[in-house]
Design an enzyme around this catalytic site. Sequence first.
Site, short mmCIF file in Angstrom:
data_model
loop_
_atom_site.label_atom_id
_atom_site.label_comp_id
_atom_site.label_asym_id
_atom_site.label_seq_id
_atom_site.Cartn_x
_atom_site.Cartn_y
_atom_site.Cartn_z
N ASP A 1 0.71 -0.96 -0.64
CA ASP A 1 0.28 0.17 -0.18
C ASP A 1 0.58 1.37 0.18
O ASP A 1 1.77 1.01 1.10
CB ASP A 1 -0.99 -0.14 0.93
CG ASP A 1 -2.62 0.40 0.75
OD1 ASP A 1 -2.21 1.42 0.32
OD2 ASP A 1 -3.00 -0.45 1.44
N ASP B 1 -3.26 4.48 -2.28
CA ASP B 1 -4.05 4.48 -1.06
C ASP B 1 -4.94 6.34 -1.65
O ASP B 1 -3.98 7.23 -2.39
CB ASP B 1 -3.61 4.99 -0.20
CG ASP B 1 -5.14 5.48 0.71
OD1 ASP B 1 -5.87 4.40 1.05
OD2 ASP B 1 -4.95 6.19 1.77
N GLU C 1 -6.31 3.06 -5.64
CA GLU C 1 -8.26 3.80 -4.64
C GLU C 1 -8.57 5.44 -5.23
O GLU C 1 -8.01 5.83 -5.00
CB GLU C 1 -7.96 3.34 -3.61
CG GLU C 1 -9.20 3.72 -2.69
CD GLU C 1 -8.73 3.67 -1.42
OE1 GLU C 1 -10.13 3.82 -0.46
OE2 GLU C 1 -8.01 4.93 -1.11
N HIS D 1 -11.40 -4.00 3.28
CA HIS D 1 -11.51 -3.53 4.62
C HIS D 1 -12.22 -2.41 4.72
O HIS D 1 -12.08 -1.58 6.02
CB HIS D 1 -9.69 -2.97 4.94
CG HIS D 1 -9.43 -2.05 4.29
ND1 HIS D 1 -9.07 -2.13 2.83
CD2 HIS D 1 -8.60 -0.70 4.50
CE1 HIS D 1 -8.79 -0.80 1.97
NE2 HIS D 1 -8.86 -0.16 3.04
N ASP D 2 -12.26 -1.29 4.51
CA ASP D 2 -13.36 -0.44 4.01
C ASP D 2 -14.45 -0.60 3.82
O ASP D 2 -15.72 0.16 4.22
CB ASP D 2 -13.06 1.40 3.04
CG ASP D 2 -11.98 0.99 3.74
OD1 ASP D 2 -11.16 1.29 4.63
OD2 ASP D 2 -11.14 2.09 2.39
#
Length: 488
Positions: free
Chosen positions: A51, A152, A207, A272-273
């Site tokens: 990430d 991210d 993302e 994960h969100d």
Amino acid sequence: MWLSPIYASPLVDEGYDISDYTAIHPRYGTMEDFNRLLEEAHSRNIRVMIDLVLNHTSVLHPWFTEARSSTTHARRDWYIWHPGRKGRKPNNWLTNFGRSAWKRDEATGEYYYHSFFPEQPDLNWRNPEVKKAMFNMVKYWLAKGVDGFRLDVANMLFKEEGLTNNPAWALVSDRNVYNRNQPEVYELLRAFRRLLDRYPGRVSIGEIYVPPPGNSRLAASFMGNGQDMLHMAFDFTLIFTRWSACAFYQALSKYYRVLPGGGWPCFVFSNHDLGRAVNHYLFPIDKEKKAKLLATLLLTLRGTPFIYYGDEIGMCNRHIPRSRIRDRYGRLLYPFYTGRDKARTPMQWDNTSHAGFSPASPWLPVHRNYRQCNVASQQVQEGSVFTHYRKLLQLRRELPVLQQGTIRFLYKRQAGYLLYERTTDEKCCWIALNFSPFVRKVTGLPENEAMVVYHSSDNRRMCGRATFPLRLFPYEAVVIGKERTDRK
Ligand code: NOJ
């Protein structure tokens, strides 16, 4: 294998607040452990992506410590500062959880900008020194041998310079917002791609942070012409799509339509969100069947599939009692929002205590269903979600058409099922997915003797010669094609 942040961090946002970009948090081991992971993964032909959090650091990062120390410090401009307007905050920009994104810093009395928690100050990418330092950090990981990055909130790196107020709808729509999707991001991503291209075989996935119901056109725009920006961009539209063949057809066909020529698609149903796939789609019934249908879709669409850990056994979101909530969003917004821990529970390996995850009590409670839903039991269970994933992955390896073939939807309104065709010069295969709880008759397939069923999510269907008309069992997902001798 994509690792979410493993860097040194005070873990205010579970690692998305980094205090040292070239150190590993002791919770995840040491740099030697990471090197070994990379080596072992590579020896098994597994690539490792990490990430990359470029938008903000932790308040504890030495850059910020220096920046906040005085208005004249050389690092001051590495972050976004403002003295305020007439004693008030610089503008109306909000964090992702709806509070002002400006925090007044005691040391100098000025405000700094933070898109997320106040402990995550945003970097000022207009400062060339920031870009230089971050690109050097990227080179560090590339030299180490990491195979790629998940960027991210890639679309948030620049904010409008004039700090114009956002319209009232900024939290729910992207139209005319000033603190994300700025033109300078595209230029930066081009530079990032040029850097990456100097290292063969490396990949970038961005993302793209957008409010529901997702925005595939916007996500695709960050792939440039398909060759000069991100290799792939996450679009979350399918996560927000209602459970219906028609809705999926519309979302998917739009997704492929807006993709730049030469751009490569990617798909994700859980993360994960946003939680787990089986919990997105209404009706908590038939979860296992739906999990298998989604697996078939994910692994037969044209594009790179992203499987969130645990989805391969059909893990579900778990209710986390208030006293055990770790995610700060959950603690802050309870009971309106209980946070993201629900999809971050320990992997369910077997039916021993703590699902075999650890002999000690893990950081979040294990899902109550772990005695039935775990790797060990599903491994030996014909027709389990896990064996279904395995068979599909095997099929994907054996049939290059599932990886490289073009895709064409053969959709009929109100049919209740989704049908598409994957084609290369040598081969063609068809995928039919019944989204409904009723038997559905499929039309539009070449119905001849050479057609065989490669795989079905329903045990009642025998693989081998297909029989027509093809009637799908409720929620059945089936892959069929022409008989072949070479499996190519
Ligand atoms: C997006 C990440 O997916 C999320 O987990 C994180 O909280 C924010 N970015 C801030 O880094």
